[in-house]
Enzyme design. Structure first.
Site, PDB file in Angstrom:
ATOM      1  N   ASN A  53      -4.834   2.048  -1.777  1.00  0.00           N
ATOM      2  CA  ASN A  53      -5.069   0.328  -1.799  1.00  0.00           C
ATOM      3  C   ASN A  53      -6.313   0.255  -3.052  1.00  0.00           C
ATOM      4  OD1 ASN A  53      -7.681   1.808  -0.771  1.00  0.00           O
ATOM      5  ND2 ASN A  53      -8.284   0.105   0.317  1.00  0.00           N
ATOM      6  N   MET A  95      -9.669  -3.607  14.446  1.00  0.00           N
ATOM      7  CA  MET A  95      -9.428  -3.818  13.028  1.00  0.00           C
ATOM      8  C   MET A  95      -9.233  -5.167  12.573  1.00  0.00           C
ATOM      9  SD  MET A  95      -7.206  -0.730  11.172  1.00  0.00           S
ATOM     10  CE  MET A  95      -7.564   1.246  11.601  1.00  0.00           C
ATOM     11  N   GLY A 111      -1.828   2.015  18.292  1.00  0.00           N
ATOM     12  CA  GLY A 111      -0.818   1.591  17.101  1.00  0.00           C
ATOM     13  C   GLY A 111      -0.486   2.916  16.310  1.00  0.00           C
ATOM     14  N   ALA A 112       0.802   2.881  15.593  1.00  0.00           N
ATOM     15  CA  ALA A 112       1.307   3.996  14.960  1.00  0.00           C
ATOM     16  C   ALA A 112       1.747   3.535  13.577  1.00  0.00           C
ATOM     17  CB  ALA A 112       2.154   4.686  15.784  1.00  0.00           C
ATOM     18  N   GLY A 113       1.393   2.411  13.219  1.00  0.00           N
ATOM     19  CA  GLY A 113       1.888   1.952  11.529  1.00  0.00           C
ATOM     20  C   GLY A 113       1.149   2.271  10.672  1.00  0.00           C
ATOM     21  N   GLY A 114       1.143   1.809   9.758  1.00  0.00           N
ATOM     22  CA  GLY A 114       0.548   2.279   8.209  1.00  0.00           C
ATOM     23  C   GLY A 114      -0.923   2.434   8.319  1.00  0.00           C
ATOM     24  N   ASP A 137      -9.653   2.951   2.668  1.00  0.00           N
ATOM     25  CA  ASP A 137      -9.539   2.227   4.002  1.00  0.00           C
ATOM     26  C   ASP A 137     -10.181   3.213   4.676  1.00  0.00           C
ATOM     27  OD1 ASP A 137      -8.257  -0.239   3.275  1.00  0.00           O
ATOM     28  OD2 ASP A 137      -6.173   0.470   3.405  1.00  0.00           O
ATOM     29  N   TYR A 148     -10.135  -9.099  12.054  1.00  0.00           N
ATOM     30  CA  TYR A 148     -11.364  -9.978  11.901  1.00  0.00           C
ATOM     31  C   TYR A 148     -11.217 -11.313  11.988  1.00  0.00           C
ATOM     32  CZ  TYR A 148      -9.974 -10.018   7.164  1.00  0.00           C
ATOM     33  OH  TYR A 148      -9.143  -9.988   5.934  1.00  0.00           O
ATOM     34  N   LYS A 194       0.836  -1.211   0.016  1.00  0.00           N
ATOM     35  CA  LYS A 194      -0.033  -0.101  -0.238  1.00  0.00           C
ATOM     36  C   LYS A 194       0.853   1.245   0.088  1.00  0.00           C
ATOM     37  CE  LYS A 194      -4.039  -2.224   2.371  1.00  0.00           C
ATOM     38  NZ  LYS A 194      -4.875  -1.847   3.617  1.00  0.00           N
TER      39      LYS A 194
HETATM   40  P1  ATR Z   1      -0.023  -1.999   9.821  1.00  0.00           P
HETATM   41  O1  ATR Z   1       0.569  -1.542   8.285  1.00  0.00           O
HETATM   42  O2  ATR Z   1      -0.621  -3.163   9.748  1.00  0.00           O
HETATM   43  O3  ATR Z   1      -0.121  -0.804  10.595  1.00  0.00           O
HETATM   44  P2  ATR Z   1       2.837  -2.045  10.988  1.00  0.00           P
HETATM   45  O4  ATR Z   1       3.063  -1.143  10.331  1.00  0.00           O
HETATM   46  O5  ATR Z   1       3.478  -3.265  11.379  1.00  0.00           O
HETATM   47  O6  ATR Z   1       1.312  -2.691  10.674  1.00  0.00           O
HETATM   48  O7  ATR Z   1       2.281  -1.511  12.343  1.00  0.00           O
HETATM   49  C1  ATR Z   1       1.803  -2.607  13.449  1.00  0.00           C
HETATM   50  C2  ATR Z   1       1.467  -1.697  14.873  1.00  0.00           C
HETATM   51  O8  ATR Z   1       1.238  -2.900  15.826  1.00  0.00           O
HETATM   52  C3  ATR Z   1       2.703  -1.012  15.470  1.00  0.00           C
HETATM   53  O9  ATR Z   1       1.894   0.183  16.046  1.00  0.00           O
HETATM   54  C4  ATR Z   1       3.272  -1.736  16.486  1.00  0.00           C
HETATM   55  O10 ATR Z   1       3.744  -1.198  17.600  1.00  0.00           O
HETATM   56  P3  ATR Z   1       5.363  -0.614  17.366  1.00  0.00           P
HETATM   57  O11 ATR Z   1       5.494   0.645  16.375  1.00  0.00           O
HETATM   58  O12 ATR Z   1       5.988  -0.397  18.607  1.00  0.00           O
HETATM   59  O13 ATR Z   1       6.254  -1.708  16.516  1.00  0.00           O
HETATM   60  C5  ATR Z   1       2.221  -2.436  16.990  1.00  0.00           C
HETATM   61  N1  ATR Z   1       2.456  -3.967  17.731  1.00  0.00           N
HETATM   62  C6  ATR Z   1       2.824  -4.929  16.968  1.00  0.00           C
HETATM   63  N2  ATR Z   1       3.223  -5.873  17.945  1.00  0.00           N
HETATM   64  C7  ATR Z   1       2.999  -5.166  19.182  1.00  0.00           C
HETATM   65  C8  ATR Z   1       3.147  -5.645  20.514  1.00  0.00           C
HETATM   66  N3  ATR Z   1       3.556  -6.895  20.861  1.00  0.00           N
HETATM   67  N4  ATR Z   1       2.818  -4.944  21.631  1.00  0.00           N
HETATM   68  C9  ATR Z   1       2.240  -3.739  21.052  1.00  0.00           C
HETATM   69  N5  ATR Z   1       2.365  -3.110  19.769  1.00  0.00           N
HETATM   70  C10 ATR Z   1       2.450  -3.810  18.960  1.00  0.00           C
END
Ligand code: ATR
Length: 308
Positions: A118, A252, A158-161, A133, A254, A97
């Site tokens: 997407n 998010m 969370g702070a990922g994509g 999305d 499912y 994405k």
């Molecule tokens: P996506 O694109 O689905 O958002 P991603 O970019 O890999 O996937 O982001 C995953 C998110 O899950 C991140 O916020 C990650 O936290 P970190 O930035 O600290 O890595 C969070 N995450 C993954 N495993 C985790 C865990 N065991 N505890 C807390 N947060 C977790």
């Protein structure tokens, strides 16, 4: 273009870009590209909608949706071939994405803010990229939890994509305040900086995910965008007892349908919903963009439920 008499490819089978060499099916082709793509529910969901749309209009009789396994390193070349083969619409799923932003001809300004695309639409010059999305999340929360973002205090985990797209949509939706929690600080700070750059600085703040701020007792909505919950023995992403028992919870994830977060929230009497609705609404919006017409969302939901 030559019209082949051979059987149309099986929409349930996983194809690869190599299969495009002999791709000559007549009609409109759509596809999801991912890696791994095997478990994608999108083909069942879209083909169910297309079957219903074909009953209403002959125009859709020859529309089919396929799934393609595409390695990240091959994405640019693959998109070129899909374009040559005139695939009208492409959905991108993990991990394409963000990368795909570099390989399309034009990007919808809202999608650029969300930081990912997407949904691609064919045009003579190349693909145009959109992001459905964010809309998917907003519609899912509206439909499943009867909740609008406007004026609400929202906690995003969370702070990922996935989280970035959600954050922009929630802020654009007029939330009162958005609190973003993450495990690691650098990723959280990078996201906060982007949101500040978009002019949302006064309505957004960050926290360490294990330590929700006092305002959590005033939360209207919690959205989980971390990957915690995918495994059966995953802990809660954030201590739920610190949040208002009146808040609604959207996960998010499912699969599984009930994560520890949703189970615990239900036990506390909170309203909950899992991520299938977001998948359905993002797909519905994509099909609306491709077809230029209203789409049968209930057929998509039923097919996704059945496939799950
Ligand atoms: P996506 O694109 O689905 O958002 P991603 O970019 O890999 O996937 O982001 C995953 C998110 O899950 C991140 O916020 C990650 O936290 P970190 O930035 O600290 O890595 C969070 N995450 C993954 N495993 C985790 C865990 N065991 N505890 C807390 N947060 C977790």
């Amino acid at each position: 273009m030559s019209i082949s008499n051979r059987e149309s490819p099986d929409p349930a089978a996983v194809q690869t870009p190599a299969d495009l060499g002999s791709w000559s099916r007549p009609g409109v082709s759509l596809a999801v590209l991912g890696s791994p793509v095997k478990h994608s529910l999108s083909p069942q969901m879209h083909n169910a909608a297309l079957a219903e749309m074909a009953n209403r209009s002959g125009r859709f009789r020859n529309w089919r949706y396929f799934k393609f396994e595409v390695n990240p390193a091959d994405l640019a070349d693959a998109l070129h071939v899909f374009h040559e083969r005139r695939f009208l619409g492409i959905n991108l799923t993990v991990p394409h994405k963000v990368e795909a932003l570099d390989f399309v001809d034009e990007i919808d300004p809202r999608a650029r803010e969300l930081g990912a695309i997407n949904t691609l639409v064919w045009s003579e010059e190349g693909y145009h990229g959109y992001n459905t999305d964010g809309y998917g999340l907003e519609q899912a929360v509206r439909q499943e939890l009867s909740l609008e973002f406007a004026d609400k205090r929202i906690f995003l985990l969370g702070a990922g994509g996935a989280s970035r797209a959600a954050a922009v949509q929630i802020l654009r939706g007029g939330c009162r305040h958005l609190h973003i929690g993450n495990r690691t600080a650098p990723r959280l700070n990078a996201l906060l900086e982007i949101l500040e750059g978009l002019g949302f600085g006064d309505r957004v703040s960050g926290f360490s995910i294990d330590e929700p701020p006092g305002e959590a007792s005033d939360a209207d909505l919690i959205v989980n965008a971390t990957s915690l919950g995918l495994a059966a023995d995953d802990p809660l992403p954030s201590p739920l007892d610190r949040y208002s028992a009146d808040s609604a919870v959207y996960d998010m994830i499912y699969n599984p349908r009930e994560t520890a977060l949703l189970r615990t929230a239900s036990e506390r009497g909170q309203r909950t919903a899992h991520g299938l609705s977001m998948l359905v609404w993002q797909g519905a919006r994509a099909l609306e963009i491709w077809s230029g017409t209203a789409v049968p969302v209930e057929a998509m939901r039923a097919a996704a439920e059945a496939a799950l």
